[in-house]
Design a protein around this motif. Structure first.
Motif, PDB file in Angstrom:
ATOM      1  N   UNK A 109       2.216  -3.283  -1.734  1.00  0.00           N
ATOM      2  CA  UNK A 109       0.816  -3.219  -2.167  1.00  0.00           C
ATOM      3  C   UNK A 109       0.550  -1.933  -2.964  1.00  0.00           C
ATOM      4  N   UNK A 117       4.630  -0.288   6.399  1.00  0.00           N
ATOM      5  CA  UNK A 117       5.859  -1.072   6.306  1.00  0.00           C
ATOM      6  C   UNK A 117       6.152  -1.404   4.845  1.00  0.00           C
ATOM      7  N   UNK A 133       7.282   1.761   9.524  1.00  0.00           N
ATOM      8  CA  UNK A 133       6.064   2.577   9.454  1.00  0.00           C
ATOM      9  C   UNK A 133       6.076   3.620   8.357  1.00  0.00           C
ATOM     10  N   UNK A 163      -0.925 -10.678  -3.466  1.00  0.00           N
ATOM     11  CA  UNK A 163      -1.542  -9.348  -3.602  1.00  0.00           C
ATOM     12  C   UNK A 163      -2.184  -9.176  -4.975  1.00  0.00           C
ATOM     13  N   UNK A 172      -5.837   5.061   0.323  1.00  0.00           N
ATOM     14  CA  UNK A 172      -4.579   5.264   1.049  1.00  0.00           C
ATOM     15  C   UNK A 172      -3.356   5.145   0.151  1.00  0.00           C
ATOM     16  N   UNK A 173      -3.382   4.185  -0.784  1.00  0.00           N
ATOM     17  CA  UNK A 173      -2.192   3.884  -1.569  1.00  0.00           C
ATOM     18  C   UNK A 173      -2.246   4.475  -2.986  1.00  0.00           C
ATOM     19  N   UNK A 208       5.540  -4.014   3.271  1.00  0.00           N
ATOM     20  CA  UNK A 208       4.352  -4.634   2.672  1.00  0.00           C
ATOM     21  C   UNK A 208       3.396  -3.590   2.095  1.00  0.00           C
ATOM     22  N   UNK A 209       3.283  -2.450   2.774  1.00  0.00           N
ATOM     23  CA  UNK A 209       2.402  -1.385   2.282  1.00  0.00           C
ATOM     24  C   UNK A 209       2.970  -0.812   0.988  1.00  0.00           C
ATOM     25  N   UNK A 218       2.972   5.406   3.800  1.00  0.00           N
ATOM     26  CA  UNK A 218       2.735   5.313   5.238  1.00  0.00           C
ATOM     27  C   UNK A 218       2.430   3.865   5.595  1.00  0.00           C
TER      28      UNK A 218
END
Lengths: 428, 428
Positions: free
Chosen positions: B123, B117, B252, B151, B277-278, B119-120, B115
């Protein structure tokens, strides 16, 4: 080998009406082979499921979130994309910031949307406001405190827990006692606890925290916009909410704001923020909060920003006072209706009930799931169950934003009453 | 005090046509005061900017991303919300997974959308695949390697850099030499470098990495779907892409996949993943990849998942082979056109050009920004500038997914040629 594959391909097509239809409708030749690109035989075929259109019913989402979006918000979500640094888009970002400042009642410079759900905003607060060596005091009276404590623990940062069962809130006295004892750098509280359906009183807590040199972080995902919130007056140092609750927008962009005191703590960190995505130094620049030219940080969720802008505009047009009043009135209508059909609310004390989410006890012997399934099957209305220790023991009904209307209350009450009758519930 | 406020309020309205109009159109009384809720005098008024509708032109986005979304994708983005765990929604998630497996050409179980872009996703790879004590070898030939190195550095994990100027790629020999020397746990490479417009050859690199007990992580945000990609055959252990490039969907939600080898490294971590989250252990469960019942992790970006599902369906209907061919042909058309108007491509070697993003040199003495501004003003076409060391020295033209058509190539060439003439460029 390639010849064999061709045969298999045709064979597959014969048995897939959807695939054949889609291929017939396309304007390209069915077999495109180009040896310069790649041999077709080496490619796994596309999945059949993607050749059917999406097809699902419209539902009335009366759980703890997401809530339904009004047509103007869905329409905004379908607007064509702009570049993430185009002037037309940064103007929309500025409007979103102004809207967040309004619903938070703050003048904080560092006011942005995090690209992600409420959990992403929670993690942004955690990763920016704490660093190794700090202690975090976490109020846990439901799922959200637990989640925050988990996030802090992942950073190897000391967590002290202030605990209450779901359905209860913290008193100023016990908060002060814990602040004295643990000397935390940060206190986390949940404003609208959607798992226990409570509303934490916040007036005075900021002053208390600052007396002990502690920052106040508040999760208002399931409350902000539906109940009074005065970030600056209440001395809240970091506040966040979600898009898919009172703002009636699709999840994926979450408002967050940092006080000067919070910003200062971030600026004075001895260590780097342990996430590039959630680093407020970058986000504040991308959102035009630092007076400098905006630099490319990440590609913001453009459509979600359009949509939340419309959600904020809807709330601004309604006016906060009216929104707070509507949520209060609808919650009261719901509570009266629930009591009329013989049900008992989890939270006895009216002054600490969260009007946005109501927890109601499942009567002894009633199959809670049969009732929610009836409501969904018959009325396409979502009623949620309980979480953690309250799983199977409560239903949770959300009344937020666009869904906050007497019509929806009547619908959910009818669905619940009929569902209860259907299970043979005798007290009716 | 309240009376004063009322006067100010009315005074403000008098001078705001938009506000007045909006209030007249609403069905509620203009002044709603309820002492039980809050005194109106204590509330800052809503921002005027939210009373005007959003109003911006439709643009042709021929920069390195986002690209335009086709109507079917924008339509999907406007579908009503479902709950994030409703069976209709988890079915759509399953279809998205099948689509990702197709475009990645993988059978990996752990295949999901992050959830956020690209970049997420980057990461997520960093936080899951590395832990303190590991060494990461990062190929840097543009912005993306730099970002990944940043990162990793934020985690206090050792970074070794393998560097090349933008516009160049890494050879197998220099990769092997660095693997031998640094014994990294992970090698990061960018497949389609959008800052230098190169395409990193990947065949054989996986085998090389595995020989040295190293995982291969590949960023294919600005390439996947537009050029051949065989995750499993090429031995890639973690691969991600973005929604807003070849998939022509709003940013997104970002596809990512992990090999068995990568999954095993995550399962054997000595430390917790430093993000809730990740955390792939949670994400794999939420995306139904672990055979267990899906648990609530976070609220997924529901509309973005609808939209990327349509973006994947569009690509599945077109077929990967055809998409790769179209991107190659359109890139060649663009390159010929650019050379015809006297411009020079940054990447000389045709075999390492990324067809999705083309970097073209700004001729000496030409004001690059005047040309892109002309293109935007006259044709509403976006052409981007360079980043880092190439800022002001190149233009970047993206040709991806729905935008990958000969018509768009002609449009961008016309805009560029006219823009150059306008600046008085003499070589034409």
């Amino acid at each position: 080998m390639r010849r064999n594959m061709r045969i298999t391909w045709k064979f597959l097509q014969k048995f897939s009406l959807e695939r054949t239809r889609s291929l017939l409708m396309s304007t390209r030749p069915i077999h495109v082979l180009d040896d310069n690109v790649v041999k077709m035989s080496t490619i796994s075929p596309p999945p059949e499921c993607l050749f059917k259109p999406m097809n699902f019913p419209h539902k009335v989402l009366m759980g703890p979130g997401p809530s339904n979006c009004p047509p103007r918000v869905l329409g905004a979500n379908a607007l064509p994309l702009l570049g993430h640094l185009h002037p037309e888009f940064t103007l929309i970002m500025d409007e979103v910031k102004a809207g967040i400042k309004y619903i938070f009642q703050t003048n904080n410079e560092w006011t942005v949307c995090v690209s992600g759900s409420g959990h992403a905003a929670m993690e942004t607060a955690c990763l920016n406001l704490l660093e190794p060596g700090d202690t975090a005091l976490v109020g846990i009276n439901g799922l959200w405190g637990e989640r925050f404590a988990d996030m802090v623990d992942r950073q190897g940062i000391d967590v002290k827990k202030l605990q209450r069962p779901m359905g209860e809130v913290f008193t100023h006295d016990e908060i002060e006692e814990a602040l004295k004892k643990h000397k935390p750098a940060l206190l986390f509280l949940t404003h609208g606890e959607s798992s226990g359906s409570t509303l934490q009183p916040l007036e005075g807590v900021g002053t208390l925290c600052h007396k002990y040199n502690c920052l106040l972080l508040v999760d208002s995902v399931a409350a902000c916009g539906g109940v009074p919130m005065f970030m600056d007056k209440w001395g809240i140092d970091c506040l966040y909410t979600g898009a898919q609750k009172v703002l009636s927008s699709p999840p994926g962009a979450s408002p967050i704001s940092f006080s000067e005191r919070a910003k200062e703590k971030i600026k004075k960190r001895a260590t780097r923020v342990r996430s590039f995505n959630f680093d407020m130094n970058h986000l504040a620049n991308y959102w035009g909060c630092d007076g400098e030219a905006r630099r490319y940080h990440h590609t913001g969720p453009i459509s979600n920003i359009y949509a939340i802008r419309e959600g904020l505009a809807r709330l601004a047009e309604q006016g906060l006072e009216e929104s707070w009043k509507m949520h209060k009135q609808c919650a009261e209508l719901l509570h009266e209706g629930l009591e009329k059909i013989g049900l008992e609310l989890l939270v006895k004390n009216k002054s600490i009930r969260n009007p946005c989410v109501t927890a109601v006890k499942v009567p002894d012997g009633v199959d809670w799931k049969a009732v929610t399934e009836y409501a969904m099957k018959t009325y396409r209305v979502e009623i949620a169950g309980g979480l953690g220790a309250l799983a199977g023991k409560i239903w949770r009904i959300g009344v937020m934003g666009y869904n906050c209307t007497p019509d929806n209350i009547r619908l959910v009450l009818r669905a619940l009453e009929e569902g209860l009758k259907m299970t043979g519930y005798s007290k009716l």
